[in-house]
Design a protein around this motif. Structure first.
Motif, mmCIF file in Angstrom:
data_model
loop_
_atom_site.group_PDB
_atom_site.id
_atom_site.type_symbol
_atom_site.label_atom_id
_atom_site.label_comp_id
_atom_site.label_asym_id
_atom_site.label_seq_id
_atom_site.Cartn_x
_atom_site.Cartn_y
_atom_site.Cartn_z
ATOM 1 N N GLY A 39 0.683 -1.337 0.006
ATOM 2 C CA GLY A 39 -0.158 0.211 -0.100
ATOM 3 C C GLY A 39 0.925 1.415 0.050
ATOM 4 N N LEU A 40 2.057 1.046 0.475
ATOM 5 C CA LEU A 40 3.022 2.361 0.623
ATOM 6 C C LEU A 40 4.118 2.361 -0.664
ATOM 7 C CD1 LEU A 40 3.518 2.200 4.544
ATOM 8 C CD2 LEU A 40 2.075 3.868 3.094
ATOM 9 N N TYR A 41 4.400 1.217 -1.140
ATOM 10 C CA TYR A 41 5.329 1.264 -2.238
ATOM 11 C C TYR A 41 4.707 0.013 -3.170
ATOM 12 C CZ TYR A 41 8.708 3.412 1.056
ATOM 13 O OH TYR A 41 9.391 4.160 1.864
ATOM 14 N N THR A 51 -9.022 -12.186 2.888
ATOM 15 C CA THR A 51 -9.666 -11.316 2.259
ATOM 16 C C THR A 51 -9.211 -9.887 2.731
ATOM 17 O OG1 THR A 51 -11.508 -11.501 3.953
ATOM 18 C CG2 THR A 51 -11.790 -12.727 2.022
ATOM 19 N N LEU A 52 -8.176 -9.760 3.489
ATOM 20 C CA LEU A 52 -7.875 -8.485 3.911
ATOM 21 C C LEU A 52 -7.145 -7.708 3.009
ATOM 22 C CD1 LEU A 52 -6.102 -8.866 7.701
ATOM 23 C CD2 LEU A 52 -8.214 -7.644 7.003
ATOM 24 N N THR A 53 -7.302 -6.410 2.955
ATOM 25 C CA THR A 53 -6.804 -5.448 2.322
ATOM 26 C C THR A 53 -5.863 -4.341 2.987
ATOM 27 O OG1 THR A 53 -8.689 -3.955 2.076
ATOM 28 C CG2 THR A 53 -8.267 -5.746 0.504
ATOM 29 N N ALA A 54 -5.066 -3.443 2.349
ATOM 30 C CA ALA A 54 -4.516 -2.502 3.168
ATOM 31 C C ALA A 54 -5.531 -1.352 3.839
ATOM 32 C CB ALA A 54 -3.450 -1.947 2.355
ATOM 33 N N ALA A 55 -6.668 -1.414 2.879
ATOM 34 C CA ALA A 55 -7.515 -0.551 3.560
ATOM 35 C C ALA A 55 -8.412 -0.975 4.552
ATOM 36 C CB ALA A 55 -8.837 -0.140 2.324
ATOM 37 N N LEU A 87 -5.315 1.752 6.089
ATOM 38 C CA LEU A 87 -4.245 2.618 5.263
ATOM 39 C C LEU A 87 -4.908 3.235 4.250
ATOM 40 C CD1 LEU A 87 -1.228 2.653 5.279
ATOM 41 C CD2 LEU A 87 -1.088 1.015 3.654
ATOM 42 N N ASP A 88 -6.363 2.827 4.087
ATOM 43 C CA ASP A 88 -6.828 3.832 3.091
ATOM 44 C C ASP A 88 -6.844 5.251 3.579
ATOM 45 O OD1 ASP A 88 -10.456 3.340 3.805
ATOM 46 O OD2 ASP A 88 -8.705 3.248 5.085
#
Length: 154
Positions: free
Chosen positions: A93-95, A138-142, A146-147
Protein backbone atom coordinates in the motif's frame (compact mmCIF):
# COMPACT_ATOMS: atom_id res chain seq x y z
CA UNK A 1 -1.26 3.57 15.36
CA UNK A 2 1.83 5.04 13.81
CA UNK A 3 4.04 2.89 11.59
CA UNK A 4 7.21 3.55 9.66
CA UNK A 5 8.02 1.80 6.40
CA UNK A 6 11.45 2.07 4.84
CA UNK A 7 12.96 1.13 1.48
CA UNK A 8 16.76 0.94 1.45
CA UNK A 9 19.02 0.04 -1.47
CA UNK A 10 21.61 -2.63 -0.77
CA UNK A 11 25.19 -2.18 -1.93
CA UNK A 12 26.16 -3.71 -5.25
CA UNK A 13 25.49 -3.39 -8.95
CA UNK A 14 21.98 -4.87 -8.97
CA UNK A 15 19.04 -2.75 -7.79
CA UNK A 16 18.27 -4.76 -4.62
CA UNK A 17 16.16 -3.20 -1.87
CA UNK A 18 15.21 -4.08 1.68
CA UNK A 19 11.76 -3.10 2.96
CA UNK A 20 11.01 -2.83 6.66
CA UNK A 21 7.71 -2.09 8.35
CA UNK A 22 8.09 -1.23 12.02
CA UNK A 23 6.01 0.10 14.89
CA UNK A 24 7.56 2.65 17.30
CA UNK A 25 7.64 1.42 20.88
CA UNK A 26 5.74 4.48 22.04
CA UNK A 27 2.70 3.03 20.23
CA UNK A 28 2.75 -0.04 22.50
CA UNK A 29 1.78 -0.61 26.14
CA UNK A 30 4.62 -0.83 28.65
CA UNK A 31 3.85 -4.51 29.22
CA UNK A 32 4.12 -5.27 25.51
CA UNK A 33 7.33 -3.22 25.26
CA UNK A 34 8.85 -5.29 28.08
CA UNK A 35 7.97 -8.55 26.32
CA UNK A 36 8.99 -7.74 22.75
CA UNK A 37 11.96 -9.97 22.00
CA UNK A 38 13.44 -8.16 18.98
CA UNK A 39 14.00 -4.41 19.04
CA UNK A 40 15.51 -2.38 16.26
CA UNK A 41 16.53 1.18 15.58
CA UNK A 42 16.20 0.64 11.83
CA UNK A 43 13.22 2.96 11.95
CA UNK A 44 15.65 5.43 10.52
CA UNK A 45 15.45 9.11 11.32
CA UNK A 46 12.57 8.79 13.78
CA UNK A 47 13.82 9.81 17.19
CA UNK A 48 12.56 8.44 20.45
CA UNK A 49 13.61 4.86 20.77
CA UNK A 50 13.31 1.38 19.39
CA UNK A 51 10.79 -0.17 17.04
CA UNK A 52 8.99 -3.53 17.00
CA UNK A 53 8.25 -5.89 14.14
CA UNK A 54 4.62 -6.45 13.23
CA UNK A 55 4.28 -10.10 14.35
CA UNK A 56 5.08 -9.10 17.93
CA UNK A 57 2.64 -6.21 17.71
CA UNK A 58 -0.30 -8.35 16.56
CA UNK A 59 0.53 -11.23 18.93
CA UNK A 60 -1.78 -11.83 21.89
CA UNK A 61 -0.20 -10.61 25.13
CA UNK A 62 -0.64 -14.14 26.56
CA UNK A 63 1.68 -15.42 23.84
CA UNK A 64 4.29 -12.80 24.69
CA UNK A 65 4.05 -13.83 28.37
CA UNK A 66 4.98 -17.46 27.58
CA UNK A 67 8.48 -18.52 28.61
CA UNK A 68 10.82 -19.65 25.83
CA UNK A 69 10.10 -23.24 24.84
CA UNK A 70 8.30 -25.57 22.45
CA UNK A 71 4.82 -24.18 23.12
CA UNK A 72 5.92 -20.64 22.34
CA UNK A 73 7.77 -21.87 19.27
CA UNK A 74 4.71 -23.78 18.02
CA UNK A 75 2.34 -20.84 18.46
CA UNK A 76 4.87 -18.34 17.15
CA UNK A 77 5.04 -19.84 13.67
CA UNK A 78 1.42 -18.98 12.89
CA UNK A 79 1.69 -15.52 14.46
CA UNK A 80 4.82 -14.84 12.41
CA UNK A 81 3.12 -16.06 9.18
CA UNK A 82 0.07 -13.83 9.69
CA UNK A 83 2.22 -10.87 10.72
CA UNK A 84 4.40 -11.18 7.63
CA UNK A 85 1.34 -11.30 5.36
CA UNK A 86 -0.15 -8.21 6.97
CA UNK A 87 3.23 -6.50 6.69
CA UNK A 88 3.22 -7.21 2.93
CA UNK A 89 -0.27 -5.73 2.54
CA UNK A 90 0.85 -2.52 4.23
CA UNK A 91 4.19 -2.30 2.39
CA UNK A 92 2.41 -2.77 -0.95
CA UNK A 93 0.00 0.00 0.00
CA UNK A 94 2.94 2.34 0.56
CA UNK A 95 5.39 1.10 -2.10
CA UNK A 96 3.36 -0.22 -5.06
CA UNK A 97 6.37 -1.89 -6.72
CA UNK A 98 6.31 -4.51 -3.95
CA UNK A 99 4.12 -7.21 -5.46
CA UNK A 100 4.81 -10.24 -3.29
CA UNK A 101 2.41 -11.75 -0.73
CA UNK A 102 5.30 -11.78 1.78
CA UNK A 103 8.07 -9.17 1.73
CA UNK A 104 11.29 -10.91 0.62
CA UNK A 105 14.60 -10.25 2.42
CA UNK A 106 15.79 -8.43 -0.73
CA UNK A 107 13.60 -7.22 -3.58
CA UNK A 108 15.08 -6.92 -7.08
CA UNK A 109 13.61 -3.87 -8.76
CA UNK A 110 13.45 -3.37 -12.50
CA UNK A 111 14.61 0.23 -12.12
CA UNK A 112 16.64 2.23 -9.65
CA UNK A 113 14.48 3.50 -6.81
CA UNK A 114 15.16 6.16 -4.23
CA UNK A 115 15.54 5.16 -0.62
CA UNK A 116 12.32 5.97 1.12
CA UNK A 117 10.90 6.39 4.57
CA UNK A 118 7.18 6.82 5.13
CA UNK A 119 5.63 7.59 8.49
CA UNK A 120 1.90 7.02 8.48
CA UNK A 121 -0.96 5.60 10.52
CA UNK A 122 -3.08 2.47 10.46
CA UNK A 123 -5.82 1.18 12.68
CA UNK A 124 -4.51 -0.14 15.99
CA UNK A 125 -3.23 -3.64 15.22
CA UNK A 126 -2.05 -4.43 18.75
CA UNK A 127 -3.00 -7.92 19.92
CA UNK A 128 -5.33 -8.52 16.96
CA UNK A 129 -3.77 -11.77 15.74
CA UNK A 130 -6.87 -13.98 16.14
CA UNK A 131 -9.18 -11.56 14.35
CA UNK A 132 -6.73 -10.84 11.54
CA UNK A 133 -5.86 -14.53 11.05
CA UNK A 134 -9.50 -15.43 10.39
CA UNK A 135 -9.76 -12.70 7.74
CA UNK A 136 -6.29 -13.11 6.22
CA UNK A 137 -7.44 -14.31 2.79
CA UNK A 138 -9.70 -11.29 2.24
CA UNK A 139 -7.84 -8.51 4.07
CA UNK A 140 -6.68 -5.42 2.20
CA UNK A 141 -4.53 -2.48 3.21
CA UNK A 142 -7.72 -0.43 3.39
CA UNK A 143 -9.18 -2.89 5.92
CA UNK A 144 -6.15 -2.15 8.11
CA UNK A 145 -6.78 1.59 7.96
CA UNK A 146 -4.22 2.46 5.30
CA UNK A 147 -6.90 3.93 3.02
CA UNK A 148 -6.78 6.92 5.34
CA UNK A 149 -3.12 7.38 4.46
CA UNK A 150 -1.61 10.58 5.72
CA UNK A 151 2.04 10.79 4.89
CA UNK A 152 3.82 12.42 7.81
CA UNK A 153 7.30 12.50 6.27
CA UNK A 154 9.15 10.92 3.39
Amino acid sequence: MQIVCTRTRSAGAEPLYQYLLLVPFDQLSYERQDRVHYRTDFGGKRHGGPHARLPEVIAPIDYLRLPPGLEKHRLGGEIYRVGRRIEALLVTGLYPEMIYPVVPPLFRALDELDDGQIFTRTDDLTGRFAELATRLDTLTAADLGLDRLRKVAA
